[in-house]
Design an enzyme around this catalytic site. Structure first.
Site, PDB file in Angstrom:
ATOM      1  N   GLY A   8       0.668  -1.368   0.371  1.00 30.21           N
ATOM      2  CA  GLY A   8      -0.090  -0.157  -0.421  1.00 30.21           C
ATOM      3  C   GLY A   8       0.840   0.861  -0.270  1.00 30.21           C
ATOM      4  O   GLY A   8       0.728   1.660   0.559  1.00 30.21           O
ATOM      5  N   GLY A  11      -0.711   4.594  -0.296  1.00 28.96           N
ATOM      6  CA  GLY A  11      -1.473   5.631   1.113  1.00 28.96           C
ATOM      7  C   GLY A  11      -0.990   6.434   2.252  1.00 28.96           C
ATOM      8  O   GLY A  11       0.170   6.512   1.847  1.00 28.96           O
ATOM      9  N   ALA A  83      -1.355  -1.660   4.041  1.00 23.39           N
ATOM     10  CA  ALA A  83      -2.519  -2.122   2.828  1.00 23.39           C
ATOM     11  C   ALA A  83      -3.736  -1.784   3.752  1.00 23.39           C
ATOM     12  O   ALA A  83      -3.995  -3.163   4.459  1.00 23.39           O
ATOM     13  CB  ALA A  83      -2.334  -2.201   2.216  1.00 23.39           C
ATOM     14  N   SER A  84      -5.066  -1.771   4.019  1.00 21.41           N
ATOM     15  CA  SER A  84      -5.922  -2.494   4.270  1.00 21.41           C
ATOM     16  C   SER A  84      -7.251  -1.129   3.453  1.00 21.41           C
ATOM     17  O   SER A  84      -7.221  -0.024   2.838  1.00 21.41           O
ATOM     18  CB  SER A  84      -6.239  -1.834   5.580  1.00 21.41           C
ATOM     19  N   SER A 125      -5.262  -1.633  14.179  1.00 19.31           N
ATOM     20  CA  SER A 125      -6.507  -0.294  14.245  1.00 19.31           C
ATOM     21  C   SER A 125      -5.670  -0.471  15.855  1.00 19.31           C
ATOM     22  O   SER A 125      -6.346  -1.210  16.609  1.00 19.31           O
ATOM     23  CB  SER A 125      -7.297  -0.232  13.686  1.00 19.31           C
ATOM     24  N   ARG A 136     -15.543   3.119  29.812  1.00 17.92           N
ATOM     25  CA  ARG A 136     -14.687   2.816  31.668  1.00 17.92           C
ATOM     26  C   ARG A 136     -13.851   3.765  31.046  1.00 17.92           C
ATOM     27  O   ARG A 136     -13.523   4.556  30.583  1.00 17.92           O
ATOM     28  CB  ARG A 136     -14.336   1.464  31.501  1.00 17.92           C
ATOM     29  N   TYR A 156     -15.931  -1.250   9.062  1.00 21.19           N
ATOM     30  CA  TYR A 156     -14.046  -1.034   9.064  1.00 21.19           C
ATOM     31  C   TYR A 156     -13.804  -1.405  10.277  1.00 21.19           C
ATOM     32  O   TYR A 156     -12.818  -2.225  10.570  1.00 21.19           O
ATOM     33  CB  TYR A 156     -14.347   0.842   9.109  1.00 21.19           C
ATOM     34  N   LYS A 160     -11.151  -4.583  10.644  1.00 25.12           N
ATOM     35  CA  LYS A 160      -9.201  -4.588  11.232  1.00 25.12           C
ATOM     36  C   LYS A 160      -9.675  -5.188  12.185  1.00 25.12           C
ATOM     37  O   LYS A 160      -8.117  -6.365  12.614  1.00 25.12           O
ATOM     38  CB  LYS A 160      -9.315  -3.605  11.625  1.00 25.12           C
ATOM     39  N   PRO A 185      -2.745   1.700  15.806  1.00 23.60           N
ATOM     40  CA  PRO A 185      -2.758   2.727  16.042  1.00 23.60           C
ATOM     41  C   PRO A 185      -4.007   4.217  16.061  1.00 23.60           C
ATOM     42  O   PRO A 185      -5.044   3.199  15.826  1.00 23.60           O
ATOM     43  CB  PRO A 185      -2.555   4.044  14.373  1.00 23.60           C
TER      44      PRO A 185
END
Length: 342
Positions: A8, A11, A83-84, A125, A136, A156, A160, A185
């Site tokens: 990727g 990106g 890449a995703s 992710s 919480r 999405y 992930k 991330p």
């Protein structure tokens, strides 16, 4: 120095990873879905300061097919699977995102294993960690996993989570000697190098453009793309990163309204269109019935997820820029590249 494949490469995250690998002296390969993206990659590298990337080779390979992966990974020491599939809309069929993400990840892992690659680092992710749970105060860490039955789990997020789960299962059962590390991330901001960027960047662009008279009550963690790239490189080579996940988040969770305040404070007149008001939740829900882009926002209204990057800091010596620095770098690059209204 090593030979590294980055999937990727066109990106937002991929291009920053490539820049840092080249700067460190590695021989870099990257994949693009279409041959015509080669010029886009080279243009973004020039924008990022890599005037003549002699140590870069481009390969055409798509997560949905086998073609090109064997050639791209042959002779590589490491693979950084960045890449995703990503969409700004909520698909009618969640499998539109889940199947390419999960099957594409397994496709890359098989090719890496068969080629004798030492380690794969996957960009997952925070969405694979902190969703589907009751509210919480305790920060989420790498021992947590998203509960896929939660009301706030959009396609999405599910893609992930399932892709990362599949990766760990594959390495445990079929990986042979292949090592795996994962970077998780939060919302990724930072300098844009071209017209391709993440959904997080779209938030800043929309604020600067004045696209929203008021912002929804949505919160998320922030991290700079340059620090995400740096964490990939650390996870790639550190012996202690084998078999580990690492959350990449800079500081405290922010609301979209908080981001707008940073833009107005730091940019002055350039942020004149940034809204100052937060929309009530009922209004956002009502608007989502007519505006498809808001459908993904509704399950996130009012949910605050705290997370910690203590593991990356202590185990790998990772340090991150502040939230404000990441947001300001985003805005300045969008303005410099004329990607927002004048």
């Amino acid at each position: 120095m090593s030979t590294v494949l980055v999937t990727g490469g066109s990106g937002f995250v991929g291009i920053h990873v490539i820049l840092q690998l080249l700067a460190a002296g590695h021989t870099v390969r990257t994949t693009v879905r279409r041959p015509d993206r080669r010029d886009d990659v080279l243009a973004m590298l020039r924008e990022g300061g890599a005037a003549s990337p002699d140590n870069l080779s481009l390969f055409t390979a798509d997560l949905t097919g086998d073609a090109g992966w064997r050639e791209a990974v042959a002779g590589c020491d490491y693979v950084l699977h960045v890449a995703s599939p990503l969409s700004t809309r909520v698909p009618d069929d969640e499998n539109e995102m889940i199947i390419p993400a999960r099957d594409g990840t397994l496709r890359v892992l098989r090719a890496a294993r068969d080629a004798g690659v030492r380690r794969v680092v996957i960009t997952s992710s925070l969405g694979a960690i902190g969703y589907g749970h009751k509210p919480r105060q305790k920060p989420f860490d790498e021992t947590d996993w998203t509960n896929l039955d939660g009301a706030d789990v959009q396609p999405y997020i599910k893609s992930k989570t399932l892709a990362e789960r599949a990766a760990w299962d594959f390495v445990a059962r079929e990986g042979g000697g292949l090592e795996l590390s994962v970077v998780n991330p939060a919302g990724i901001f930072g300098p844009v190098l071209g017209p391709d960027f993440s959904g997080s960047i779209e938030i800043v662009k929309s604020l600067l453009d004045g696209a929203m008279p008021a912002v929804p009550r949505v919160y998320f963690g922030v991290v700079d793309v340059r620090d995400v790239a740096d964490l990939h490189l650390r996870a790639m080579t550190a012996p202690e990163a084998k078999g580990e996940r690492f959350i990449a988040v800079s500081g405290e969770t922010m609301s979209i309204l908080d981001i707008g305040q940073v833009l107005r404070r730091e940019l002055g007149p350039k942020a004149r269109r940034v809204p100052r008001l937060q929309a009530p939740d009922w209004l956002v829900r009502l608007a989502a019935k007519r505006i498809p882009l808001l459908r993904a926002v509704v399950p996130m209204l009012g949910r605050v997820r705290h997370s910690t990057s203590a593991k990356a800091r202590t185990m790998l010596g990772w340090q991150a820029r502040s939230n404000d620095d990441a947001i300001l770098a985003t805005a300045e690059s969008l303005i410099r590249l004329s990607l927002v209204k004048g």
